[in-house]
Motif scaffolding. Structure first.
Motif, PDB file in Angstrom:
ATOM      1  N   PRO A  27      58.297  67.553  36.679  1.00  0.00           N
ATOM      2  CA  PRO A  27      58.826  66.674  35.153  1.00  0.00           C
ATOM      3  C   PRO A  27      59.518  67.686  34.501  1.00  0.00           C
ATOM      4  O   PRO A  27      60.289  67.439  33.680  1.00  0.00           O
ATOM      5  CB  PRO A  27      57.514  66.463  34.833  1.00  0.00           C
ATOM      6  CG  PRO A  27      56.315  67.074  35.437  1.00  0.00           C
ATOM      7  CD  PRO A  27      57.045  67.255  36.959  1.00  0.00           C
ATOM      8  N   ALA A  28      59.121  69.246  34.399  1.00  0.00           N
ATOM      9  CA  ALA A  28      60.045  70.019  33.682  1.00  0.00           C
ATOM     10  C   ALA A  28      61.184  70.152  33.782  1.00  0.00           C
ATOM     11  O   ALA A  28      62.063  70.392  32.887  1.00  0.00           O
ATOM     12  CB  ALA A  28      59.175  71.458  33.632  1.00  0.00           C
ATOM     13  N   HIS A  29      61.545  70.171  35.153  1.00  0.00           N
ATOM     14  CA  HIS A  29      63.045  70.172  35.362  1.00  0.00           C
ATOM     15  C   HIS A  29      63.474  68.794  35.395  1.00  0.00           C
ATOM     16  O   HIS A  29      64.759  68.788  34.574  1.00  0.00           O
ATOM     17  CB  HIS A  29      63.252  70.384  37.073  1.00  0.00           C
ATOM     18  CG  HIS A  29      62.857  71.759  37.454  1.00  0.00           C
ATOM     19  ND1 HIS A  29      63.508  72.912  37.002  1.00  0.00           N
ATOM     20  CD2 HIS A  29      61.904  72.319  38.217  1.00  0.00           C
ATOM     21  CE1 HIS A  29      63.068  73.972  37.608  1.00  0.00           C
ATOM     22  NE2 HIS A  29      61.926  73.734  38.322  1.00  0.00           N
ATOM     23  N   LEU A  30      62.912  67.568  35.584  1.00  0.00           N
ATOM     24  CA  LEU A  30      63.548  66.243  35.207  1.00  0.00           C
ATOM     25  C   LEU A  30      63.938  66.235  33.903  1.00  0.00           C
ATOM     26  O   LEU A  30      65.315  65.497  33.362  1.00  0.00           O
ATOM     27  CB  LEU A  30      62.898  65.236  35.756  1.00  0.00           C
ATOM     28  CG  LEU A  30      62.834  64.875  37.127  1.00  0.00           C
ATOM     29  CD1 LEU A  30      61.601  63.952  37.496  1.00  0.00           C
ATOM     30  CD2 LEU A  30      64.022  63.956  37.620  1.00  0.00           C
ATOM     31  N   ALA A  31      63.354  66.625  32.977  1.00  0.00           N
ATOM     32  CA  ALA A  31      63.508  66.559  31.551  1.00  0.00           C
ATOM     33  C   ALA A  31      64.668  67.315  31.102  1.00  0.00           C
ATOM     34  O   ALA A  31      65.155  66.953  30.137  1.00  0.00           O
ATOM     35  CB  ALA A  31      62.278  66.943  30.638  1.00  0.00           C
ATOM     36  N   ARG A  32      65.272  68.244  31.735  1.00  0.00           N
ATOM     37  CA  ARG A  32      66.425  69.038  31.549  1.00  0.00           C
ATOM     38  C   ARG A  32      67.612  68.586  32.119  1.00  0.00           C
ATOM     39  O   ARG A  32      68.593  68.951  31.530  1.00  0.00           O
ATOM     40  CB  ARG A  32      66.137  70.327  32.035  1.00  0.00           C
ATOM     41  CG  ARG A  32      64.849  71.265  31.442  1.00  0.00           C
ATOM     42  CD  ARG A  32      64.817  71.821  30.396  1.00  0.00           C
ATOM     43  NE  ARG A  32      66.038  72.621  30.094  1.00  0.00           N
ATOM     44  CZ  ARG A  32      66.089  73.956  30.438  1.00  0.00           C
ATOM     45  NH1 ARG A  32      65.097  74.612  30.993  1.00  0.00           N
ATOM     46  NH2 ARG A  32      67.116  74.528  30.075  1.00  0.00           N
ATOM     47  N   TRP A  33      67.806  67.394  32.954  1.00  0.00           N
ATOM     48  CA  TRP A  33      68.905  67.091  33.353  1.00  0.00           C
ATOM     49  C   TRP A  33      69.107  65.525  33.636  1.00  0.00           C
ATOM     50  O   TRP A  33      70.154  65.275  33.760  1.00  0.00           O
ATOM     51  CB  TRP A  33      69.394  67.970  34.700  1.00  0.00           C
ATOM     52  CG  TRP A  33      68.433  67.523  35.973  1.00  0.00           C
ATOM     53  CD1 TRP A  33      67.187  67.993  36.219  1.00  0.00           C
ATOM     54  CD2 TRP A  33      68.527  66.286  36.810  1.00  0.00           C
ATOM     55  NE1 TRP A  33      66.729  67.495  37.357  1.00  0.00           N
ATOM     56  CE2 TRP A  33      67.466  66.444  37.721  1.00  0.00           C
ATOM     57  CE3 TRP A  33      69.605  65.463  37.019  1.00  0.00           C
ATOM     58  CZ2 TRP A  33      67.376  65.662  38.942  1.00  0.00           C
ATOM     59  CZ3 TRP A  33      69.411  64.511  37.986  1.00  0.00           C
ATOM     60  CH2 TRP A  33      68.401  64.677  39.103  1.00  0.00           C
ATOM     61  N   TRP A  34      67.976  64.942  33.933  1.00  0.00           N
ATOM     62  CA  TRP A  34      67.906  63.366  34.234  1.00  0.00           C
ATOM     63  C   TRP A  34      68.430  62.768  33.169  1.00  0.00           C
ATOM     64  O   TRP A  34      68.231  63.000  32.044  1.00  0.00           O
ATOM     65  CB  TRP A  34      66.692  62.899  34.702  1.00  0.00           C
ATOM     66  CG  TRP A  34      66.699  61.309  34.930  1.00  0.00           C
ATOM     67  CD1 TRP A  34      65.881  60.520  34.092  1.00  0.00           C
ATOM     68  CD2 TRP A  34      67.256  60.791  36.200  1.00  0.00           C
ATOM     69  NE1 TRP A  34      66.275  59.329  34.623  1.00  0.00           N
ATOM     70  CE2 TRP A  34      67.139  59.425  35.824  1.00  0.00           C
ATOM     71  CE3 TRP A  34      67.975  61.285  37.130  1.00  0.00           C
ATOM     72  CZ2 TRP A  34      67.631  58.443  36.608  1.00  0.00           C
ATOM     73  CZ3 TRP A  34      68.448  60.385  38.036  1.00  0.00           C
ATOM     74  CH2 TRP A  34      68.303  58.949  37.734  1.00  0.00           C
ATOM     75  N   GLY A  35      69.193  61.557  33.631  1.00  0.00           N
ATOM     76  CA  GLY A  35      69.825  60.587  32.348  1.00  0.00           C
ATOM     77  C   GLY A  35      71.207  60.990  32.397  1.00  0.00           C
ATOM     78  O   GLY A  35      71.966  61.592  32.541  1.00  0.00           O
ATOM     79  N   PRO A  36      71.803  59.905  31.320  1.00  0.00           N
ATOM     80  CA  PRO A  36      73.102  59.902  31.095  1.00  0.00           C
ATOM     81  C   PRO A  36      73.350  60.826  30.006  1.00  0.00           C
ATOM     82  O   PRO A  36      72.398  61.422  29.428  1.00  0.00           O
ATOM     83  CB  PRO A  36      73.326  58.462  30.363  1.00  0.00           C
ATOM     84  CG  PRO A  36      72.081  57.829  30.711  1.00  0.00           C
ATOM     85  CD  PRO A  36      71.029  58.416  30.885  1.00  0.00           C
ATOM     86  N   LYS A  37      74.576  61.352  30.154  1.00  0.00           N
ATOM     87  CA  LYS A  37      74.840  62.512  29.057  1.00  0.00           C
ATOM     88  C   LYS A  37      74.823  62.008  27.855  1.00  0.00           C
ATOM     89  O   LYS A  37      74.920  60.883  27.376  1.00  0.00           O
ATOM     90  CB  LYS A  37      76.614  62.789  29.425  1.00  0.00           C
ATOM     91  CG  LYS A  37      76.681  63.616  30.446  1.00  0.00           C
ATOM     92  CD  LYS A  37      78.218  64.077  30.403  1.00  0.00           C
ATOM     93  CE  LYS A  37      78.508  65.367  31.465  1.00  0.00           C
ATOM     94  NZ  LYS A  37      79.783  65.943  31.371  1.00  0.00           N
ATOM     95  N   GLY A  38      74.453  62.980  27.019  1.00  0.00           N
ATOM     96  CA  GLY A  38      74.183  62.624  25.335  1.00  0.00           C
ATOM     97  C   GLY A  38      72.722  62.127  25.123  1.00  0.00           C
ATOM     98  O   GLY A  38      72.541  61.793  24.173  1.00  0.00           O
ATOM     99  N   CYS A  39      72.011  61.994  26.240  1.00  0.00           N
ATOM    100  CA  CYS A  39      70.394  61.562  25.887  1.00  0.00           C
ATOM    101  C   CYS A  39      69.671  62.535  26.076  1.00  0.00           C
ATOM    102  O   CYS A  39      69.903  63.511  26.978  1.00  0.00           O
ATOM    103  CB  CYS A  39      70.164  59.993  26.277  1.00  0.00           C
ATOM    104  SG  CYS A  39      69.602  60.032  28.126  1.00  0.00           S
ATOM    105  N   ALA A  40      68.672  62.576  25.359  1.00  0.00           N
ATOM    106  CA  ALA A  40      67.222  63.382  25.795  1.00  0.00           C
ATOM    107  C   ALA A  40      66.477  62.792  26.499  1.00  0.00           C
ATOM    108  O   ALA A  40      66.313  61.317  26.255  1.00  0.00           O
ATOM    109  CB  ALA A  40      66.603  64.062  24.561  1.00  0.00           C
ATOM    110  N   ILE A  41      65.497  63.173  27.449  1.00  0.00           N
ATOM    111  CA  ILE A  41      64.792  62.493  28.377  1.00  0.00           C
ATOM    112  C   ILE A  41      63.299  63.212  27.891  1.00  0.00           C
ATOM    113  O   ILE A  41      63.064  64.324  27.861  1.00  0.00           O
ATOM    114  CB  ILE A  41      64.940  62.883  29.804  1.00  0.00           C
ATOM    115  CG1 ILE A  41      66.210  62.266  30.147  1.00  0.00           C
ATOM    116  CG2 ILE A  41      63.875  62.111  30.675  1.00  0.00           C
ATOM    117  CD1 ILE A  41      66.379  60.463  30.112  1.00  0.00           C
ATOM    118  N   ASP A  42      62.270  62.039  27.758  1.00  0.00           N
ATOM    119  CA  ASP A  42      60.801  62.452  27.566  1.00  0.00           C
ATOM    120  C   ASP A  42      60.362  61.829  28.687  1.00  0.00           C
ATOM    121  O   ASP A  42      60.429  60.719  29.191  1.00  0.00           O
ATOM    122  CB  ASP A  42      60.419  61.622  26.402  1.00  0.00           C
ATOM    123  CG  ASP A  42      60.866  62.215  24.958  1.00  0.00           C
ATOM    124  OD1 ASP A  42      61.232  63.422  24.988  1.00  0.00           O
ATOM    125  OD2 ASP A  42      61.106  61.368  23.910  1.00  0.00           O
TER     126      ASP A  42
END
Length: 168
Positions: A27-42
């Motif tokens: 999860p620490a890695h996923l939060a740093r790169w997952w998801g569309p550009k311009g959004c933050a992931i929780d």
């Protein structure tokens, strides 16, 4: 699975397969790169086991979060994972796509990692799961948008991998 409606994207990543696998399963890695550009992931939850749940929120500036979830079906480290993904509510329940009432509720997705020397070939294949004809048509019509979204996500993944020491 209806292969005519499948969405497939493949990219060659400049990182060893073990590292690519690690950044998909932590999860620490996923939060740093997952998801569309311009959004933050929780990352609300990550239970990276068959039957486990990855529940997350995508946050854009001053917009309400958009929730998503994966339910893992198969995990074969470090080669592939199969999961059902969907939009979700804050509690992890399945909800409709906030932008399309005819988007399939669930997609069956297979992520495959293949070694190519010191690099890794990432392939993502996604298809509508238990979708009606209208939902399948909407999914197929959305392939170009999905290509753009996944390309941005994979670009973020590639940049993140480049920032990590190879023993991360």
């Amino acid at each position: 699975m209806n292969t005519d409606s499948d969405f497939v994207i493949t990219r060659l990543l400049d990182a060893p397969r073990a590292l690519v696998w690690q950044v998909h399963s932590d999860p620490a890695h996923l939060a740093r790169w997952w998801g569309p550009k311009g959004c933050a992931i929780d990352v609300a939850k990550l239970d990276f086991t068959p039957g486990g749940l990855f529940h997350y929120a995508m946050r854009w500036q001053e917009q309400p979060p958009i929730w998503g979830r994966f339910v893992y079906r198969e995990i074969e480290a470090p080669r592939h994972m199969v999961y059902v993904n969907s939009f979700a509510d804050a509690q992890g329940g399945i909800v409709r796509n906030p932008w399309s009432a005819t988007w399939p509720l669930e997609m069956l997705t297979t992520l495959t990692l293949e070694e190519e020397g010191a690099q890794t070939r990432l392939t993502i294949r996604s298809s509508p799961l238990t979708a009606d004809e209208e939902e399948i048509r909407t999914f197929v019509a959305g392939h170009k948008s999905m290509e753009q979204g996944f390309s941005g996500t994979i670009e973020q993944l590639s940049d993140y991998l480049a920032s990590l020491p190879r023993g991360a």
